[in-house]
Every structure is written in structure tokens, then in C-alpha cells.
Write a protein that holds these residues in place. Structure first.
Motif, mmCIF file in Angstrom:
data_model
loop_
_atom_site.group_PDB
_atom_site.id
_atom_site.type_symbol
_atom_site.label_atom_id
_atom_site.label_comp_id
_atom_site.label_asym_id
_atom_site.label_seq_id
_atom_site.Cartn_x
_atom_site.Cartn_y
_atom_site.Cartn_z
ATOM 1 N N SER A 1 0.861 -1.174 0.000
ATOM 2 C CA SER A 1 0.000 0.000 0.000
ATOM 3 C C SER A 1 0.898 1.224 0.000
ATOM 4 N N LEU A 2 0.783 2.036 -1.047
ATOM 5 C CA LEU A 2 1.690 3.167 -1.290
ATOM 6 C C LEU A 2 1.113 4.464 -0.736
ATOM 7 N N TYR B 1 7.451 10.192 -3.186
ATOM 8 C CA TYR B 1 7.290 8.991 -2.365
ATOM 9 C C TYR B 1 7.352 9.354 -0.886
ATOM 10 N N ILE B 2 6.432 8.784 -0.093
ATOM 11 C CA ILE B 2 6.415 9.039 1.345
ATOM 12 C C ILE B 2 6.708 7.756 2.110
ATOM 13 N N SER B 3 5.914 6.713 1.896
ATOM 14 C CA SER B 3 6.106 5.469 2.644
ATOM 15 C C SER B 3 5.312 4.349 2.000
ATOM 16 N N GLU B 4 5.496 3.138 2.502
ATOM 17 C CA GLU B 4 4.766 1.978 2.036
ATOM 18 C C GLU B 4 4.680 0.953 3.150
ATOM 19 N N PHE C 1 15.811 -0.136 -4.091
ATOM 20 C CA PHE C 1 14.532 -0.658 -3.586
ATOM 21 C C PHE C 1 14.041 0.171 -2.405
ATOM 22 N N HIS C 2 12.721 0.228 -2.270
ATOM 23 C CA HIS C 2 12.100 0.657 -1.023
ATOM 24 C C HIS C 2 11.901 -0.594 -0.178
ATOM 25 N N THR D 1 6.556 -9.072 0.988
ATOM 26 C CA THR D 1 6.883 -8.074 -0.036
ATOM 27 C C THR D 1 8.212 -8.355 -0.733
ATOM 28 N N GLY D 2 8.824 -9.513 -0.486
ATOM 29 C CA GLY D 2 10.101 -9.819 -1.103
ATOM 30 C C GLY D 2 11.145 -8.793 -0.711
ATOM 31 N N TRP D 3 11.900 -8.312 -1.692
ATOM 32 C CA TRP D 3 12.902 -7.275 -1.436
ATOM 33 C C TRP D 3 12.283 -5.891 -1.372
ATOM 34 N N GLY D 4 11.006 -5.769 -1.729
ATOM 35 C CA GLY D 4 10.339 -4.483 -1.674
ATOM 36 C C GLY D 4 9.968 -3.976 -3.051
#
Length: 457
Positions: A279-280, A289-292, A411-412, A441-444
Motif C-alpha cells: 500500500s503506497l 514517495y512518502i512510505s509503504e 529498492f524501497h 513483499t520480497g525485497w520491496g
């Protein structure tokens, strides 16, 4: 019923039954049942008034393609001309035979895919989409122009991320997905036809829990994926929308309606780039970009679903840990999924155009692994273009980058949330997102302006 030999025979005739929009100066007329249109994808025309608009909600529940691309570092690449030019993305999609179904509460109707792309590109200032529709596997009853919500979503996401890529929709019959045996029979022909039509990337959503497949059926799918990898084709697939469980809600039917804690095929196969969901949170105006966090939504009271919607993820019962996952903390003896992730939340997706029968026209958010999977297909198309050749099986490179010094630039890293779900009133404990790789989420998610050049090298 279509059997394996029939499908392979169809593969030999892949030069037939192709409809193209936006591939040249104008699209050809499309023969349809009870309907004929000649609109070219990307043709500028007066856009109809919106019946609904996720961008004007308070707060907005979607992002414009530009804001979405900015959040994931894609826009700087597009500004430099890295836009998927010369790359072909194939999307296997379920064929529609008509008549077009009207919209229902909580869902969209069947759409005209060519008109949707026309409106999508015009509304958001994108170049004319390069779309082809292949009906070889679907037969004469398939309507090349008629698309369900999944097909529209897949196509518009790839179009937004890699707007100059060629998108090929490979239509298949729903009946040929009706059991694990049918999917295993379909899969080799589907992959071969995609390759014959120039696939650099194949993006697939669907499948079923590993326990539904025999060893021979799993081997048939794996063999087809080897065929693709040997021809430098990237195959990506979603890890599912029901957290750590599989059920008959996936594409293929099975002998039980009970949730089983497992992952699905083909996503479990080590030759697949498997995609989870997040969720972005980004600035809706600028796309900053802020967070996820890991995507996980509880059941909606009175809604059409009796279960949570959450990123899939977990560990295979069939496939041993591949070499590229050796030494990754959190992964044991078996293949872990997903490898990567992208936005999948109903309330934070990219805006999609749906132009449905009955005058319903609007923007709604992309969601589910049906959003994050084509998103990554578009991203790989950008990397293919920058490399000057198809990258093919990218998993080893993904893991090498993620385990290197530029991980947090490329990556995030998603470190919050989980994929525990409620299914038929029962809580099924999933996995927790955390630093580095995790089975949610794997590596993101990507910062494409760093990741794409690294992949291209």
C-alpha cells in the motif's frame, strides 16, 4: 474441450487472428459480433463526462499515472526516453464472448479495450498505445475488443509504465483454465505463442495452489518456463490476493473449497519473477514517495468478499530453494516468495479508465497482484530497452542487486505490515514484513531510476 494436442496445433498457426490498435498510422476496423468500430488507440477525441472519479475523492483513492511513475522513480527514465520502445510485453487474458455485461455494485462492466486505451492515453497525455490482440487460442467466438476488468487493468498499467512498448494481449478461454490439468495443458502452448509473437516479457495472473497439481502437471509448467528462459523472456506472476493461503478463488478449480496455507503455481516456480503487494503513500500532486506498508485489507462488512485481501507470500512445498536465494536470511530449504512487490491496495492504486456499456465512464484505482504484476512487467520492459536486449530470467540479478551496497537506493525496503488474513471467519496467520527480504513483499518495491540501470548492466 480443448486438449494439449489441440493447443499445440494452434501454436503452429500463431500468425492468424491478430487485431492491432495504435501499431501504425491508424488501427484497422475490428470485426465484432453485433458491433464494429474503427477507433485507433490514442486518437484524441472529446472525453465523456466521468460517472465516478477516484482522483476527486476526499482524500483521493488513486494516483495519476504521472504521480504513480514519479513515486517509483519511473518518470525520470521516461523523461530520458527510456519508455519501453522496441520491447514486447505479452499479457495472457481471459477471452470475452459477449454480450457485454453491465456494471454491478462494487464492480465494473466489460469494456471496449481499444476505447479505454484511447481515453486513458488522451486523458493522461500518453502516446498512442501499441496494442495487439491475438485470438488464436480463444477461437472464433472471442471478441477481440471486449475486455473484462482484469484485462483493462493489466493493459493500462503496462501502458503507463512503458508507454512505447508493444502490448500483446493473448486471449485464452476460461474453460481452459478450469482445472490444474487444463492449465498445465494450456501453459506450454500459451508460452510458445507468446514467444512466436516476440515476447520479451510475459505477465501472468492466475493459477492455483500447489497441492492441486500433480508432479507431472507442475513439471509441464516448469518445462514451459525453461523454454521461455532459454529464449531470454522474463516471466512474472502475482503471488495472490489472499495472504498465505490458496483457495478455489484462484484461476483453477480444485477438489476443496477450504483455504490451504501454501503458495500457487506458476508463482511458486523458481523461474518466475514473483510479485507481492503493498500500500503506497505518496504526494498526490507531485508523486513524491512518502512510505509503504504490506498490503492487507480486512473483509468489508456487506461486501462481495468474505475474506481479507492481502499480499500473498510464503514457501513452496514443491520447489527447493534456488541458488539465487542461497544465504538469504528468512529463507530455508524451499523456494520463498515473493521476490519483489508493487502497489496493490484498492485505495492507493494508479487511476484506470473504464468506459463501460450503459454510459458508465470513470476512473478507479488499480488493485491486487493484478496491478503489481503488470507494473513489474512494464518495469522490466524499461530495463530491456536500456540494456539494448531482453534480459530474460532476471531473478539472479534482482537478488545480486538487493544483496549489494545499493539495495536501499534501488529498492524501497518494506518493513511494516503482514499478510495474516481472515478467511471464512477463520484467522490464518501469515508472515511479517521486515528489513531485507520477507515472504510478504520480497525485497520491496523499486526506485526505478536506480534499479533499471543496474538491471540493464
Amino acid at each position: 474441450m480443448t486438449n494439449h494436442s489441440t493447443l499445440l496445433a494452434a501454436a503452429a498457426a500463431v500468425g492468424l487472428a491478430v487485431v492491432c490498435g495504435g501499431c501504425g498510422q491508424s488501427a484497422p476496423a475490428r470485426a465484432t459480433t453485433g458491433r464494429a468500430t474503427t477507433a485507433s488507440a490514442g486518437t484524441t477525441a472529446r472525453l465523456p463526462a466521468l460517472s465516478f472519479d477516484c482522483l476527486t475523492q476526499a482524500p483521493p483513492t488513486c494516483y495519476t499515472p504521472r504521480a504513480f511513475d514519479t513515486a517509483y522513480g519511473i518518470q525520470p527514465l521516461l523523461d530520458r526516453g527510456i519508455d519501453g520502445r522496441g520491447v514486447t510485453v505479452v499479457l495472457p487474458e481471459v477471452a470475452q464472448t459477449g454480450p457485454a455485461q453491465p456494471a454491478t455494485v462494487g464492480d465494473t462492466a466489460d469494456d471496449d479495450i481499444f476505447q479505454d486505451l484511447t481515453d486513458f492515453d488522451s486523458r493522461f497525455g500518453l502516446p498512442s498505445a501499441r496494442l495487439q490482440v491475438i485470438t488464436t487460442l480463444a477461437g472464433p467466438s472471442a471478441l477481440s475488443w471486449l475486455a473484462n476488468q482484469e484485462e483493462v487493468q493489466d493493459t493500462e498499467l503496462v501502458d503507463a509504465v512503458a508507454p512505447d512498448a508493444t502490448i500483446v494481449e493473448l486471449l485464452i478461454n476460461q474453460a481452459d483454465l478450469g482445472s490444474p490439468a487444463k492449465l498445465a495443458a494450456l501453459f506450454p502452448a500459451m508460452v510458445r505463442i507468446a514467444v512466436r509473437h516476440g515476447a520479451d516479457v510475459i505477465s501472468f495472473n492466475g493459477g492455483g495452489g500447489e497441492h492441486l497439481f500433480t508432479g507431472a502437471e507442475a513439471a509441464a509448467i516448469n518445462s514451459a518456463l525453461e523454454y521461455a528462459a532459454e529464449r531470454h523472456v522474463t516471466f512474472d506472476a502475482g503471488v495472490g490476493d489472499t495472504g498465505p493461503v490458496s483457495s478455489t478463488r484462484s484461476t483453477v478449480a480444485g477438489p476443496s473449497t477450504q483455504a490451504v496455507k501454501e503458495i500457487s503455481l506458476p508463482a511458486a516456480d523458481p523461474l518466475v519473477l514473483t510479485v507481492g503487494g503493498t500500500s503506497l503513500t505518496a504526494n498526490h500532486a507531485t508523486g513524491a514517495y512518502i512510505s509503504e506498508t504490506a498490503w492487507n485489507l480486512p473483509p468489508v462488512p456487506g461486501g462481495k468478499s468474505d475474506h481479507s485481501e492481502a499480499s500473498g507470500g510464503g514457501f513452496s512445498h514443491l520447489f527447493a530453494r534456488p541458488a539465487y536465494q542461497d544465504g538469504v536470511p528468512g529463507i530455508g530449504a524451499m523456494r520463498g516468495t515473493p521476490d519483489v512487490a508493487g502497489d496493490a491496495s484498492t485505495y492507493t492504486g494508479m487511476a484506470l479508465v473504464f468506459n463501460a456499456p450503459g454510459g458508465t465512464y470513470g476512473l478507479s484505482a488499480a488493485y491486487g497482484d493484478s496491478a503489481s504484476t503488470p507494473f513489474w512487467a512494464g518495469l522490466i520492459a524499461l530495463a530491456d530497452q536500456q540494456a539494448g536486449h531482453p534480459l530474460g530470467f532476471v531473478n539472479p540479478a534482482i537478488y545480486q542487486i538487493a544483496r549489494g551496497p545499493l539495495y536501499h537506493q534501488a529498492f524501497h525496503d518494506i518493513t511494516t505490515g503482514n499478510n495474516t488474513v481472515t478467511y471464512n471467519g477463520v484467522t490464518i496467520t501469515g508472515y511479517q514484513a521486515g528489513p531485507g527480504w520477507d515472504p510478504v513483499t520480497g525485497w520491496g518495491t523499486p526506485d526505478a531510476q536506480v534499479l533499471v540501470p543496474l538491471l540493464a548492466r
